[in-house]
Design a protein around this motif. Structure first.
Motif, short mmCIF file in Angstrom:
data_model
loop_
_atom_site.label_atom_id
_atom_site.label_comp_id
_atom_site.label_asym_id
_atom_site.label_seq_id
_atom_site.Cartn_x
_atom_site.Cartn_y
_atom_site.Cartn_z
N PRO A 86 -20.25 65.76 -7.21
CA PRO A 86 -19.77 65.86 -5.83
C PRO A 86 -20.86 65.57 -4.80
CG PRO A 86 -20.00 68.04 -6.81
CD PRO A 86 -20.16 67.05 -7.92
N ILE A 87 -22.13 65.86 -5.14
CA ILE A 87 -23.23 65.56 -4.22
C ILE A 87 -23.35 64.05 -4.04
CG2 ILE A 87 -25.73 65.65 -3.91
CD1 ILE A 87 -25.71 68.35 -5.29
N ILE A 88 -23.29 63.31 -5.14
CA ILE A 88 -23.40 61.85 -5.08
C ILE A 88 -22.27 61.26 -4.26
CG2 ILE A 88 -23.27 59.73 -6.45
CD1 ILE A 88 -24.69 61.23 -8.69
N TYR A 89 -21.04 61.71 -4.52
CA TYR A 89 -19.89 61.14 -3.82
C TYR A 89 -19.80 61.57 -2.36
CZ TYR A 89 -17.87 59.15 -8.05
OH TYR A 89 -17.66 58.39 -9.17
N SER A 90 -20.33 62.75 -2.03
CA SER A 90 -20.24 63.21 -0.64
C SER A 90 -21.37 62.69 0.21
CB SER A 90 -20.21 64.75 -0.61
OG SER A 90 -21.39 65.28 -1.19
N LEU A 91 -22.60 62.71 -0.32
CA LEU A 91 -23.75 62.27 0.47
C LEU A 91 -23.77 60.77 0.70
CD1 LEU A 91 -26.64 64.49 -0.97
CD2 LEU A 91 -25.32 64.82 1.13
N ARG A 92 -23.19 60.01 -0.23
CA ARG A 92 -23.22 58.55 -0.14
C ARG A 92 -21.90 57.97 0.33
NH1 ARG A 92 -27.34 56.09 -2.74
NH2 ARG A 92 -26.05 54.25 -3.06
N ASN A 93 -21.01 58.81 0.84
CA ASN A 93 -19.68 58.34 1.20
C ASN A 93 -19.36 58.69 2.65
OD1 ASN A 93 -16.65 58.30 1.37
ND2 ASN A 93 -16.92 57.61 -0.74
N LYS A 94 -19.19 57.67 3.48
CA LYS A 94 -18.93 57.88 4.90
C LYS A 94 -17.55 58.47 5.14
CE LYS A 94 -21.96 54.11 6.42
NZ LYS A 94 -22.03 52.80 7.14
N ASP A 95 -16.56 58.09 4.31
CA ASP A 95 -15.19 58.60 4.51
C ASP A 95 -15.13 60.10 4.27
OD1 ASP A 95 -14.24 56.08 5.09
OD2 ASP A 95 -13.79 55.62 3.00
N SER A 121 -20.71 42.44 4.44
CA SER A 121 -19.68 42.59 3.41
C SER A 121 -20.31 42.93 2.06
CB SER A 121 -18.87 41.29 3.30
OG SER A 121 -18.22 41.01 4.50
N LYS A 122 -21.44 42.30 1.76
CA LYS A 122 -22.15 42.60 0.51
C LYS A 122 -22.58 44.06 0.45
CE LYS A 122 -24.03 37.96 -0.35
NZ LYS A 122 -25.27 37.15 -0.48
N GLN A 123 -23.17 44.52 1.57
CA GLN A 123 -23.66 45.89 1.62
C GLN A 123 -22.52 46.89 1.50
OE1 GLN A 123 -25.93 46.75 5.13
NE2 GLN A 123 -26.47 48.83 4.48
N LYS A 124 -21.40 46.62 2.16
CA LYS A 124 -20.24 47.51 2.11
C LYS A 124 -19.67 47.56 0.70
CE LYS A 124 -15.78 48.44 4.28
NZ LYS A 124 -14.78 47.99 5.29
N ALA A 125 -19.59 46.39 0.03
CA ALA A 125 -19.04 46.34 -1.32
C ALA A 125 -19.94 47.08 -2.30
CB ALA A 125 -18.87 44.88 -1.75
N PHE A 126 -21.25 46.89 -2.17
CA PHE A 126 -22.18 47.59 -3.05
C PHE A 126 -22.14 49.10 -2.84
CE2 PHE A 126 -24.64 43.54 -3.74
CZ PHE A 126 -24.58 43.57 -5.12
N SER A 127 -21.97 49.52 -1.58
CA SER A 127 -21.96 50.96 -1.28
C SER A 127 -20.75 51.66 -1.90
CB SER A 127 -21.97 51.18 0.24
OG SER A 127 -20.79 50.69 0.83
N THR A 128 -19.60 50.95 -1.99
CA THR A 128 -18.41 51.56 -2.59
C THR A 128 -18.53 51.69 -4.10
OG1 THR A 128 -17.33 49.38 -2.79
CG2 THR A 128 -16.93 50.63 -0.76
N CYS A 129 -19.44 50.94 -4.71
CA CYS A 129 -19.60 50.98 -6.17
C CYS A 129 -20.82 51.77 -6.62
CB CYS A 129 -19.72 49.55 -6.72
SG CYS A 129 -18.31 48.49 -6.39
N SER A 130 -21.78 51.94 -5.74
CA SER A 130 -23.05 52.54 -6.14
C SER A 130 -22.89 53.98 -6.64
CB SER A 130 -24.05 52.48 -4.99
OG SER A 130 -23.55 53.17 -3.85
N SER A 131 -22.06 54.77 -5.95
CA SER A 131 -21.87 56.17 -6.35
C SER A 131 -21.28 56.26 -7.75
CB SER A 131 -20.96 56.88 -5.35
OG SER A 131 -21.53 56.91 -4.07
N HIS A 132 -20.25 55.46 -7.99
CA HIS A 132 -19.62 55.45 -9.31
C HIS A 132 -20.58 54.98 -10.38
CE1 HIS A 132 -17.14 53.50 -12.53
NE2 HIS A 132 -16.59 54.69 -12.50
N LEU A 133 -21.39 53.98 -10.07
CA LEU A 133 -22.34 53.44 -11.03
C LEU A 133 -23.42 54.47 -11.38
CD1 LEU A 133 -22.72 50.83 -12.57
CD2 LEU A 133 -24.20 50.00 -10.75
#
Length: 315
Positions: A296-305, A242-254
């Motif tokens: 777009p590179i950050i959001y696409s490469l780091r985003n599974k959805d 859960s920690k890893q998933k939560a961090f992954s959803t914020c890392s791109s934006h950060l």
């Protein structure tokens, strides 16, 4: 100190005596100019294609019909507008070793540049609040971040960008500009324009100083407070997954926030000397040319959805 007769005559005329400016851009050797032209052309093409891909995926894929991806698509629209406002004319200047731009076109370019920058400041703040609600108050997320509210928040960001920039441009258009009309930059930015004014600039400088608080410092403060609460909440999670998933959803934006605000503050907040002019242009390249490509590179490469939606469209 007595003013020169030339400046005094400019002030006496009470009109814009300079009808156009000459932007130097990047004065280099022919080989380096060819390299820069090719580089910026590829970057611009990648920016348009990458951001259009994000907009298309968010619009067509049901998996991406969420507030976070809606805001990402709005960011992509802003990136396309920002790149299209500066890069095409910069390519033209590279071919012609500089280029002339009329006063009206210069103000228009500055207007859309400011709209995109101010919009992104507010949008990144809204996106941080969206992540705060999603992680710190997940049970209330669907009721707080409704689709109608997301549209209203995005529209408010655009309206603030257009209205605040309009105030700046009206004040700048009232200034008197007289020679020399050569601007050592690759686009019409605020500081070079003010340096070429032969009338008092204290009003626009006061406007910029006052608006720094709602445009820069308040959004940055909200983002910092949001992420402090997000990090504290994530650290309380029992599950490492859960920690890893939560961090992954914020890392791109950060990452996007860090790149955007660090480059913006380094250009407009820190004091400048004569020796920093070249570095100022280089830093300006980061947030006008390369950041719209990086987002777009950050959001696409780091985003599974997004990867999943892209694979579905390809199939």
């Amino acid at each position: 100190m007595m003013m020169s007769s030339h400046v005094r005559n400019c002030l006496k005329n009470n009109q814009t005596t300079v009808s156009e400016f000459f932007l130097l851009g990047f004065q280099n050797s022919q080989h380096l100019t060819t390299f820069l032209f090719s580089l910026f052309l590829v970057v611009y093409w990648g920016t348009i294609c990458g951001n259009l891909l994000i907009i298309t995926l968010v619009s067509t894929s049901k998996n991406l019909h969420t507030p976070m991806y809606f805001f990402i698509s709005q960011l992509s629209i802003s990136d396309i507008l920002l790149a299209s406002d500066t890069v095409p004319y910069m390519l033209h200047m590279l071919l012609d070793n500089g280029g002339s731009i009329t006063f009206a076109d210069c103000i228009t370019q500055f207007y859309f540049f400011c709209v995109c920058e101010i919009f992104e400041c507010f949008l990144l703040t809204v996106m941080s609040y969206d992540r705060y609600v999603a992680i710190c108050n997940p049970l209330r997320y669907t009721t707080v971040m409704t689709s109608d509210r997301c549209v209203i928040l995005a529209a408010m960001c655009w309206m603030l960008g257009f209205s605040i920039t309009l105030m700046y441009c009206i004040t700048i258009s009232m200034l008197t500009f007289c020679g020399p009309n050569i601007i050592d930059h690759f686009f019409c930015d605020l500081v070079p324009l003010l340096e070429h004014s032969c009338s008092a600039t204290y009003i626009i400088e006061l406007e910029v100083f006052i608006m720094c608080f709602p445009i820069l410092f308040i959004p940055l403060t909200v983002i910092i407070i949001s992420y402090i609460n997000i990090i504290v909440t994530i650290l309380k999670f029992q599950s490492n997954v859960s920690k890893q998933k939560a961090f992954s959803t914020c890392s791109s934006h950060l990452i996007v926030v860090s790149i955007f605000f660090s480059t913006l503050l380094s250009v407009y907040l820190f004091p400048k000397g004569e020796q920093t002019l070249y570095f100022s242009k280089i830093i300006s390249l980061l947030y006008t040319v390369f950041t719209p490509l990086i987002n777009p590179i950050i959001y696409s490469l780091r985003n599974k959805d997004i990867k999943k939606s892209l694979k579905e469209i390809i199939k």
